[in-house]
Design a protein around this motif. Sequence first.
Motif, mmCIF file in Angstrom:
data_model
loop_
_atom_site.group_PDB
_atom_site.id
_atom_site.type_symbol
_atom_site.label_atom_id
_atom_site.label_comp_id
_atom_site.label_asym_id
_atom_site.label_seq_id
_atom_site.Cartn_x
_atom_site.Cartn_y
_atom_site.Cartn_z
ATOM 1 N N ALA A 148 -12.276 10.145 -1.510
ATOM 2 C CA ALA A 148 -13.158 8.984 -1.313
ATOM 3 C C ALA A 148 -12.767 7.852 -2.261
ATOM 4 O O ALA A 148 -12.774 6.680 -1.876
ATOM 5 C CB ALA A 148 -14.615 9.389 -1.525
ATOM 6 N N HIS A 149 -12.391 8.204 -3.485
ATOM 7 C CA HIS A 149 -11.971 7.191 -4.456
ATOM 8 C C HIS A 149 -10.687 6.503 -3.988
ATOM 9 O O HIS A 149 -10.563 5.280 -4.057
ATOM 10 C CB HIS A 149 -11.772 7.833 -5.830
ATOM 11 N N MET A 150 -9.732 7.285 -3.500
ATOM 12 C CA MET A 150 -8.489 6.702 -2.985
ATOM 13 C C MET A 150 -8.771 5.793 -1.802
ATOM 14 O O MET A 150 -8.199 4.708 -1.682
ATOM 15 C CB MET A 150 -7.513 7.812 -2.569
ATOM 16 N N GLU A 151 -9.650 6.218 -0.914
ATOM 17 C CA GLU A 151 -10.007 5.413 0.259
ATOM 18 C C GLU A 151 -10.652 4.092 -0.175
ATOM 19 O O GLU A 151 -10.341 3.029 0.374
ATOM 20 C CB GLU A 151 -10.943 6.214 1.168
ATOM 21 N N ASN A 152 -11.512 4.159 -1.160
ATOM 22 C CA ASN A 152 -12.155 2.962 -1.689
ATOM 23 C C ASN A 152 -11.117 2.004 -2.290
ATOM 24 O O ASN A 152 -11.143 0.798 -2.015
ATOM 25 C CB ASN A 152 -13.201 3.348 -2.747
ATOM 26 N N LEU A 153 -10.202 2.525 -3.094
ATOM 27 C CA LEU A 153 -9.149 1.684 -3.680
ATOM 28 C C LEU A 153 -8.244 1.105 -2.592
ATOM 29 O O LEU A 153 -7.843 -0.058 -2.653
ATOM 30 C CB LEU A 153 -8.333 2.479 -4.686
ATOM 31 N N LYS A 154 -7.930 1.912 -1.600
ATOM 32 C CA LYS A 154 -7.108 1.456 -0.473
ATOM 33 C C LYS A 154 -7.778 0.263 0.213
ATOM 34 O O LYS A 154 -7.125 -0.734 0.532
ATOM 35 C CB LYS A 154 -6.914 2.613 0.503
ATOM 36 N N ASN A 155 -9.080 0.351 0.411
ATOM 37 C CA ASN A 155 -9.825 -0.744 1.044
ATOM 38 C C ASN A 155 -9.856 -2.003 0.181
ATOM 39 O O ASN A 155 -10.133 -3.084 0.685
ATOM 40 C CB ASN A 155 -11.243 -0.293 1.385
ATOM 41 N N GLN A 156 -9.565 -1.853 -1.111
ATOM 42 C CA GLN A 156 -9.484 -2.998 -2.019
ATOM 43 C C GLN A 156 -8.054 -3.531 -2.129
ATOM 44 O O GLN A 156 -7.774 -4.409 -2.936
ATOM 45 C CB GLN A 156 -9.976 -2.606 -3.417
ATOM 46 N N GLY A 157 -7.132 -2.969 -1.333
ATOM 47 C CA GLY A 157 -5.760 -3.456 -1.308
ATOM 48 C C GLY A 157 -4.799 -2.707 -2.209
ATOM 49 O O GLY A 157 -3.650 -3.112 -2.368
ATOM 50 N N VAL A 158 -5.239 -1.609 -2.809
ATOM 51 C CA VAL A 158 -4.358 -0.803 -3.654
ATOM 52 C C VAL A 158 -3.456 0.040 -2.758
ATOM 53 O O VAL A 158 -3.885 0.532 -1.715
ATOM 54 C CB VAL A 158 -5.190 0.088 -4.609
ATOM 55 N N SER A 159 -2.203 0.214 -3.175
ATOM 56 C CA SER A 159 -1.227 0.981 -2.403
ATOM 57 C C SER A 159 -0.922 2.308 -3.087
ATOM 58 O O SER A 159 -0.999 2.414 -4.309
ATOM 59 C CB SER A 159 0.076 0.193 -2.288
ATOM 60 N N PHE A 160 -0.538 3.283 -2.280
ATOM 61 C CA PHE A 160 -0.198 4.601 -2.788
ATOM 62 C C PHE A 160 1.072 5.109 -2.122
ATOM 63 O O PHE A 160 1.272 4.890 -0.935
ATOM 64 C CB PHE A 160 -1.298 5.620 -2.455
ATOM 65 N N ILE A 161 1.884 5.790 -2.900
ATOM 66 C CA ILE A 161 2.934 6.651 -2.360
ATOM 67 C C ILE A 161 2.636 8.008 -2.969
ATOM 68 O O ILE A 161 2.608 8.161 -4.187
ATOM 69 C CB ILE A 161 4.355 6.178 -2.729
ATOM 70 N N SER A 162 2.335 8.972 -2.116
ATOM 71 C CA SER A 162 1.858 10.263 -2.607
ATOM 72 C C SER A 162 2.627 11.418 -1.996
ATOM 73 O O SER A 162 2.901 11.428 -0.801
ATOM 74 C CB SER A 162 0.368 10.407 -2.293
#
Length: 181
Positions: A148-162
């Motif tokens: 949920a935290h990752m999804e929230n950050l993603k919605n704020q424009g944060v990117s991930f490579i996991s």
Amino acid sequence: LAAVKGRITCLLGRNGVGKSSLLRGFLGLRPLAGNLRWHIPEDEIGYLPQLELGEGLPWMNVQDFVESGVHWPMWRGPFAPKRERLFTHELLKKWELDHLKNSSLSHLSKGQLQKVAWLRTFRMSKKVYLLDEPFTFMDAQFREKGLAHMENLKNQGVSFISVFHDTDIPQSLEDLTVRLV
């Protein structure tokens, strides 16, 4: 392969195909063939390695370890400003880890160490995160909260490579999947 704003890119594959090596290569910790360009400053990239990060600092307690994510390598420990210490304490409380704040990293289980490393990484407030098996050893409750935290950050424009193994990828995170064989 690109870290696109507000997207989670998942690197999937079996053990030994080079997923973690690729992440370390992105960070300049391992040589890579080809070209690599970041369009953001390097200090805007957060990294959650596999467990070796906390295991190399057994003398450090949980509170100081989480705080060190903000100031590394200029970590100030108990000499950090009071507001930072309070913020870290509240973060530990929010994630139900405040009972561990004075515990040495060497006394934590692998699951607890992974949770603490997770908080340290996200305490950094970056634009891009490289996460190497971020949910390894975690219980389902913390994993769901983390997703949920990752999804929230993603919605704020944060990117991930996991990095994930095929069997443990959360389907809700699959914006782009790259399978390494």
